[in-house]
Design a protein around this motif. Structure first.
Motif, mmCIF file in Angstrom:
data_model
loop_
_atom_site.group_PDB
_atom_site.id
_atom_site.type_symbol
_atom_site.label_atom_id
_atom_site.label_comp_id
_atom_site.label_asym_id
_atom_site.label_seq_id
_atom_site.Cartn_x
_atom_site.Cartn_y
_atom_site.Cartn_z
ATOM 1 N N ASN A 280 0.826 -1.205 0.000
ATOM 2 C CA ASN A 280 0.000 0.000 0.000
ATOM 3 C C ASN A 280 0.856 1.248 0.000
ATOM 4 O OD1 ASN A 280 -2.227 1.723 0.342
ATOM 5 N ND2 ASN A 280 -3.273 0.171 1.580
ATOM 6 N N THR A 282 -0.717 4.233 0.584
ATOM 7 C CA THR A 282 -1.532 5.215 1.304
ATOM 8 C C THR A 282 -1.546 4.876 2.786
ATOM 9 O OG1 THR A 282 -3.554 3.915 1.007
ATOM 10 C CG2 THR A 282 -3.012 5.537 -0.699
ATOM 11 N N CYS A 283 -2.100 5.788 3.569
ATOM 12 C CA CYS A 283 -2.254 5.543 5.004
ATOM 13 C C CYS A 283 -3.662 5.937 5.432
ATOM 14 C CB CYS A 283 -1.210 6.306 5.817
ATOM 15 S SG CYS A 283 -1.399 8.094 5.790
ATOM 16 N N ASN A 284 -4.056 5.456 6.573
ATOM 17 C CA ASN A 284 -5.436 5.635 7.033
ATOM 18 C C ASN A 284 -5.623 6.992 7.716
ATOM 19 O OD1 ASN A 284 -8.084 4.923 7.464
ATOM 20 N ND2 ASN A 284 -7.656 3.873 9.399
ATOM 21 N N LYS A 285 -5.380 8.072 6.963
ATOM 22 C CA LYS A 285 -5.577 9.441 7.441
ATOM 23 C C LYS A 285 -6.345 10.214 6.374
ATOM 24 C CE LYS A 285 -3.183 9.091 11.293
ATOM 25 N NZ LYS A 285 -3.799 9.239 12.615
ATOM 26 N N THR A 286 -7.071 11.237 6.806
ATOM 27 C CA THR A 286 -7.821 12.061 5.855
ATOM 28 C C THR A 286 -7.013 13.297 5.487
ATOM 29 O OG1 THR A 286 -8.911 13.393 7.564
ATOM 30 C CG2 THR A 286 -9.968 11.300 6.948
ATOM 31 N N ASN A 309 -6.764 10.224 -2.698
ATOM 32 C CA ASN A 309 -8.072 10.043 -2.062
ATOM 33 C C ASN A 309 -8.115 10.871 -0.787
ATOM 34 O OD1 ASN A 309 -10.313 9.133 -0.622
ATOM 35 N ND2 ASN A 309 -10.079 7.026 -1.329
ATOM 36 N N ASN A 311 -9.911 10.688 1.687
ATOM 37 C CA ASN A 311 -10.198 9.886 2.878
ATOM 38 C C ASN A 311 -9.085 8.892 3.211
ATOM 39 O OD1 ASN A 311 -12.798 11.015 3.334
ATOM 40 N ND2 ASN A 311 -13.556 9.812 1.600
ATOM 41 N N ARG A 312 -8.090 8.837 2.328
ATOM 42 C CA ARG A 312 -6.950 7.949 2.591
ATOM 43 C C ARG A 312 -5.762 8.501 1.821
ATOM 44 N NH1 ARG A 312 -6.183 2.994 4.916
ATOM 45 N NH2 ARG A 312 -4.286 1.937 4.252
#
Length: 647
Positions: A280, A282-286, A309, A311-312
């Protein structure tokens, strides 16, 4: 010939205070003046790390100072061997010790300090019921013998009830010195697991912070021990869970972990950096949380722009992203609506193991293969109760811990040849689990168990079944007897179920008792009679084997070290550790026998060829006079055996 007495530091259990002072001297010699610590100098050397504030963060309670002192007070006891109650006495490397674990831990300090890889304990939970660990600052051995019914006593078993006003205090005073001593036994890469419930979890966490250092906290593993039951004390909450509190000795500890599946790492494009897999990017941050990670990137070959994105967001800031794109570490899709991926090379992995989850699943919970690899899975306690009942043929123990639980801990923390310790042995689950896990992975881990011979009361409805079981066995009515019987049956069962397993399923039994050496307690009203009684330095009701194993403890040798014996000039001579220690504890050695005995020992020592300097020990009262003792010593020393002592 130097005589070892009960006052000789070498014949006492480890002096932890002296050891601490020596370590301090090594680190800060300038902080000592005339053999005493100069705390003002020590504070200067330690700089800003000294906290002089009156109010400090930490756990304090009434008796903490005394509990610390109890841990530092040497034991006056010994461990007496019981081959007749053991299994495979001559060959086993396992120990089952019957006694008060505080005193036993003190006695093990010289022989086992820094040698234990895993400690698991399930101490008495603080439920407001009695627990029999009353520590006497002056003479805990005498106290222990009285309270376990081995000598006459009018003392009542101590209690720790909420009504006593010291509900938490008494429990902490019981646990603190035991954990202090247990830490010394751990290797630098060792770890301790402690089972606990809600009553003392918070206090135990603070206590272990104090003993092991907050930086060595590993985690708290919650686990469901049974299905929900209507046993709530208040608020209609069912206590169907417990915890495993885990601390390491130092940062050197690591779980063995779960192997990652590396089959997806391949090298289809012959990348000179080796095998790789898509990961991946991306990371799980907005975008609102991390605006610096929200930006477009461009494929340098197709010039397609890929939006982030909101949202990610991307895992890297723009400058680093540009660098890894230049390095060919980003895989761009041909579809503008696709998602760029990170090209992670196998060489980048910090470890080929996955970290364990602190959330323990029950054996009945269904999870996918990925979760199974990260979670430990333990059955409910009811399963352990059923299995132990089947093994013993009787409901001897209530709420025993699961073999599977302890085996999982063992498999994640220890390997072949390493030592596992449990000093609240209870039903003996830890010893059973060590043997069972060894049968699975064909290892040779060892165990040391310690259990108090707490008397069972046939009039107590909760203890009647266990008490009757001891009667059927023809053994004393104590919990320690049940522990030993469980180990015997478990060993036989493991052998039966694993016929090709040739591992160790035996154990040596030792029992805590007063020292074999007379402590000097003069009767001031009749000193002449006292001198007459103490003419024999060793207690007359003790065997050669009793004295031999006390020597092993006092001199810091393993209680399962190989022991050979040979008859020389009609006397039994023992060789411990391939000649590291040679002893002759015969009650009488005449002057005529002394010379031939010495020459025989010299010859045997040459055959054994020990790697280090040998110690030679005799019974002091064996010699009729100083002539024989002097001649024997001279012959030994003339042949290079300088370290000759008597006891």
């Amino acid at each position: 010939m130097q005589k070892l007495t009960d006052q000789d530091p070498e014949t006492q259990s480890a002096d932890l205070v002296a050891g601490n002072i020596e370590q301090l001297k090594t680190l800060f010699p300038e902080a000592f003046t005339e053999g005493k610590v100069d705390f003002d100098v020590l504070k200067q050397l330690l700089g800003g790390t000294v906290d002089d504030r009156e109010e400090k963060y930490g756990l304090n309670w009434h008796g903490k100072r005394r509990a610390r002192q109890i841990a530092l007070t040497p034991s006056t006891g010994t461990l007496r061997p019981c081959p007749e109650e053991s299994v495979d006495w001559e060959t086993t490397q396992n120990l089952m010790i019957e006694g008060d674990n505080l005193e036993v831990l003190k006695l093990l300090q010289k022989s086992y300090a820094g040698k234990v890889k895993l400690i698991y304990i399930d101490p008495p939970y603080n439920t407001g019921k009695d627990f029999v660990y009353p520590d006497n600052f002056q003479d805990n051995i005498k106290n222990y013998l009285e309270l376990t019914g081995q000598v006459e006593s009018g003392k009542k078993i101590s209690s720790n009830t909420e009504a006593s006003g010291r509900f938490h205090t008494d429990w902490l005073n019981m646990m603190y010195p035991r954990l202090k001593l247990a830490r010394n036994l751990l290797r630098d890469d060792g770890v301790v697991f402690i089972s606990i419930d809600d009553n003392e979890l918070i206090n135990l966490r603070q206590l272990t912070n104090d003993v092991f250092g907050e930086e060595n906290f590993v985690g708290i593993f919650p686990w469901k021990r049974r299905t929900g039951a209507n046993d709530s004390k208040s608020f209609y909450v069912s206590a169907d869970h417990e915890y495993l509190l885990v601390f390491a000795k130092s940062s050197q500890f690591e779980f063995l972990g779960v192997e990652k599946n590396l089959s997806n790492y391949t090298n289809p494009d012959n990348d000179p950096r080796g095998a790789w897999a898509r990961d991946n990017l991306t990371c799980n941050k907005t975008a609102e949380e991390r605006p610096n990670l929200f930006y477009p990137i461009t494929d340098p070959e197709s010039e397609i722009v890929f939006q982030c994105n909101p949202n990610r967001v991307w895992a890297y800031e723009s400058e680093r992203m540009k660098r890894i794109i230049t390095e060919g570490k980003v895989i761009f899709p041909t579809n503008p609506n696709g998602t760029p991926m990170y090209k992670r090379h196998l060489a980048e992995l910090r470890s080929n193991k996955k970290p364990l989850s602190t959330w323990i699943l029950t054996a009945a919970e269904s999870t996918d293969e990925q979760d199974d690899a990260l979670n430990m899975r333990f059955p409910l306690n009811s399963n352990a109760t059923k299995q132990l009942r089947a093994l013993m043929g009787s409901q001897c123990f209530n709420f025993p811990k699961s073999n599977v639980m302890i085996q999982e801990i063992i498999s994640q923390t220890s390997e072949a040849g390493e030592l596992v310790c449990d000093f609240f042995a209870g039903s003996g689950t830890t010893g059973h689990a060590v043997m069972a896990q060894n049968a699975i992975d064909n290892a040779n881990r060892r165990y040391i168990l310690v259990q108090l011979p707490e008397p069972l009361d046939p009039e107590n409805k909760d203890q009647k079944t266990a008490s009757d079981f001891c009667d059927q066995l023809g053994r004393p009515r104590t919990i320690a007897e049940l522990t030993k019987e469980r180990l015997r049956r478990a060993g036989r069962k493991i052998k039966d179920e694993n016929p090709i397993f040739n591992g160790d399923t035996g154990f040596r039994v030792f029992k805590l008792d007063s020292s074999n050496i007379h402590a000097w307690e003069p009767n001031r009203d009749d000193l002449a009679d006292t001198l007459l009684q103490y003419a024999e330095h060793l207690k007359t009701d003790r065997t050669e084997q009793d004295i031999l194993f006390e020597l092993l403890l006092k001199l810091g040798l393993d209680l399962t070290v190989p022991i050979e014996q040979k008859t020389i000039s009609g006397k039994t001579v023992h060789s411990i550790g391939s000649g590291t220690l040679l002893t002759c504890l015969a009650p009488q050695i005449s002057n005529d026998e002394a010379e031939s005995l010495a020459l025989g020992i010299v010859e045997w020592h040459k055959q054994l060829s020990p790697s280090g300097e040998a110690q030679i020990v005799f019974r002091d009262s064996s010699f009729a006079d100083d002539v024989g003792k002097t001649n024997l010593t001279a012959i030994l020393q003339q042949n290079g055996l300088e370290n000759v002592r008597s006891i």
